[in-house]
Design an enzyme around this catalytic site. Structure first.
Site, PDB file in Angstrom:
ATOM      1  N   ASP A 203       0.835  -1.197   0.000  1.00 41.06           N
ATOM      2  CA  ASP A 203       0.000   0.000   0.000  1.00 41.06           C
ATOM      3  C   ASP A 203       0.879   1.260   0.000  1.00 41.06           C
ATOM      4  O   ASP A 203       1.891   1.311   0.698  1.00 41.06           O
ATOM      5  CB  ASP A 203      -0.859  -0.039   1.276  1.00 41.06           C
ATOM      6  CG  ASP A 203      -1.960   0.987   1.289  1.00 41.06           C
ATOM      7  OD1 ASP A 203      -2.778   0.979   0.361  1.00 41.06           O
ATOM      8  OD2 ASP A 203      -2.010   1.796   2.242  1.00 41.06           O
ATOM      9  N   GLU A 267       1.652  -0.519  -5.006  1.00 40.16           N
ATOM     10  CA  GLU A 267       0.632   0.476  -5.336  1.00 40.16           C
ATOM     11  C   GLU A 267       1.391   1.781  -5.592  1.00 40.16           C
ATOM     12  O   GLU A 267       1.569   2.607  -4.695  1.00 40.16           O
ATOM     13  CB  GLU A 267      -0.376   0.664  -4.203  1.00 40.16           C
ATOM     14  CG  GLU A 267      -1.532   1.560  -4.648  1.00 40.16           C
ATOM     15  CD  GLU A 267      -2.190   2.349  -3.530  1.00 40.16           C
ATOM     16  OE1 GLU A 267      -3.298   2.869  -3.760  1.00 40.16           O
ATOM     17  OE2 GLU A 267      -1.623   2.476  -2.432  1.00 40.16           O
TER      18      GLU A 267
END
Ligand code: GLC
Length: 532
Positions: A203, A267
């Site tokens: 993330d 990401e």
């Protein structure tokens, strides 16, 4: 393909599962890990090689799992470690790997590290987070703004200092200059790899390191792209610092030391594709795959997408494998975003995603062309989405899977209220589409099978071919051509003579093509052609 095949993620197709919305087996209205286990047969039948689970770790869910309160356990609403272990082994027996979501940029404010850190300037974990005195006039330490809006600093009255939060105030950023944080995360990564997890989706991969001196970001100028102008500043000091690459070289070493090697997917929410390319490492020694957000956010327009794919191909070193997605839990569903809920366009987009050079990531429901479900009023669950850039929230792309047309759509037994509205599954659901060989579901399955049996589609080079306006045609390897008509008109598209392997209009499979292929509006085809 066996579990020991180190290149599985290059050849394979990945599938993102938003666990809360996949299948509810304990009747609480929320999906759970057992629900994933119960649907592994569907995923095996579809032919996916790996699943990425949205965060499954304990969390107060201010940002639905992206505010982690324990990095080494399973959220009790989703299951427990034993269920996860069972999922990993049941998936493995079907040739499917399990990837978890790792959230290293920030924790929950309820994580014991932060509870300790905020208690006193001398607390053991104080230095795990980013603390600064406010400026003499009481304003925040610098001008950084949170992704979810407002200043990225929150004053902690008890100690008189502010902490940094690039997202919600309940998501304090960790200080990645701190060696203890780095050692802790190396342990966390190993903890999951030891349990047989095949890799991580990382993330906010470009955000971990902040400018050491916490310098102000420069203001946006008229010449900056729209997203920078909207934020009002160039995010060069609170995100996108070059030192983040050291972390990934370190983690890559850990991932490579496992047998089979584990994978790292970033990401990388970055709009300069040369910057994205750097996350693969100068010698392929960082992340295995990086999401391509310029592609995700582009219009479904032939010239635009061709340009992005060409730029991507130019930017990446030969060892770097692109990753393609049309949907995810933040950006919503491509059949809605790109295709305005038109099934023909969605079929065309799916064909494109599965035939570009790179690893496709499907989002649960993509395989049936599931569309977004409006979520308003009391049903809204995405708190950050209400204050975020879009102001509309991300719930419409996170609603429960449509397994069948029954009440509860096969997602839940209908007892408890589903955590998000379930929508109307009568037109689009798995059970009906399985019965229909012409369905999007069968198209998806057949395209995945075609990839598996066609080396051009797995590893052949990409080359754009000349195409009429509104059409995008490309060659893969020596003898595979793909053409998609992303326009409302019927078009004759020049191609080398060949045969349609799979068309979005399935009645054309096997058709011989001489010089032109005539494509209707929003129609696409994969062709086997004479070798170049
Ligand atoms: C990532 C996640 C998103 C989350 C944010 C903060 O962008 O995909 O869902 O809100 O990080 O953790």
């Amino acid at each position: 393909m066996t579990n020991g095949d180190a290149a599985w993620w290059r050849d394979g197709v990945l599938y993102q599962i938003y666990v809360r919305s996949f299948a509810d087996t304990d009747g609480d209205g929320s999906g759970d890990l057992q629900g994933v286990i119960d649907h592994l047969d569907h995923l095996e039948w579809l032919g996916v090689d790996g699943i990425w689970l949205s965060p499954i770790t304990p969390s107060p869910d201010r940002d639905w799992g992206y505010d982690v309160s324990d990095y080494r356990d399973v959220h009790p609403e989703l299951g427990d470690l034993a269920t996860l272990d069972r999922l990993v082994s049941e998936a493995a027996s079907r040739g499917i790997r399990v990837i978890l979501d790792l959230v290293p940029n920030h924790t929950s404010d309820l994580h014991p590290w932060f509870v300790d850190a905020r208690s006193s300037v001398n607390a053991e974990h104080r230095g795990w987070y980013v603390w600064r005195d406010p400026r003499p006039d009481g304003s925040p330490p610098n001008n950084w703004v949170s992704v979810f809006g407002g200043p990225a600093w929150e004053l902690e009255e008890r100690t008189g200092q502010s902490y940094l939060h690039n997202f919600l105030t309940e998501q304090p950023d960790l200080d990645w200059w701190n060696e203890d944080v780095r050692r802790e995360f190396e342990d966390i990564v190993r903890f999951w790899f030891d349990r047989g997890i095949a890799g991580f989706r990382i993330d906010v991969a470009n955000g971990l390191i902040k400018d050491r001196a916490l310098r102000d970001n420069a203001p946006a100028t008229q010449d900056d792209p729209e997203d920078i102008r909207r934020r009002g500043q160039r995010q060069v000091y609170n995100l996108n610092r070059p030192e983040v690459h050291e972390i990934y070289r370190d983690w890559r070493g850990i991932a490579d030391a496992f047998d089979p090697p584990r994978i790292l997917v970033g990401e990388t929410w970055i709009f300069d594709l040369r910057e994205v390319a750097r996350f693969y490492g100068a010698t392929g020694d960082e992340l295995h795959l990086c999401f391509n957000f310029p592609f995700v956010f582009a219009d479904l327009d032939a010239e635009t997408l061709r340009g992005i794919v060409e730029t991507t191909e130019d930017a990446l070193e030969p060892f770097a494998q692109p990753a393609w997605a049309g949907s995810n839990h933040d950006v919503g569903r491509f059949p809605t975003r790109w295709c305005a809920d038109r099934p023909a366009a969605a079929r065309c987009a799916l064909l494109m995603l599965l035939t570009l050079r790179g690893t496709p990531f499907l989002y649960y429901g993509d395989e049936i062309g599931m569309v977004e479900v409006p979520v308003t009023g009391d049903d809204v669950r995405d708190g950050p989405g209400q204050i975020g850039e879009a102001q509309t929230g991300r719930d419409p792309g996170r609603t429960p899977m449509h397994w069948n047309a029954e009440p509860g759509t096969g997602f839940t037994d209908g007892g408890a209220r589903p955590w998000l509205p379930i929508g109307d599954a009568r037109a689009i659901n798995v059970a009906d589409q399985r019965e229909d060989p012409g369905s999007m579901l069968h198209l998806c399955r057949d395209l995945i099978a075609l990839r598996r049996e066609t080396s051009d589609l797995r590893s052949g080079a990409y080359a754009s071919l000349p195409s009429p306006p509104g059409v995008w045609t490309w060659r893969r390897g020596s003898s595979t051509t793909v053409a998609v008509n992303l326009s409302d008109g019927r078009v004759a598209v020049p191609v080398d003579p060949g045969t349609i392997a799979i068309g979005t209009d399935r009645s054309r499979d096997g058709e011989t093509v001489d010089a032109d292929i005539n494509l209707g509006p929003w129609e696409g085809a994969v062709l086997r052609v004479a070798p170049a």
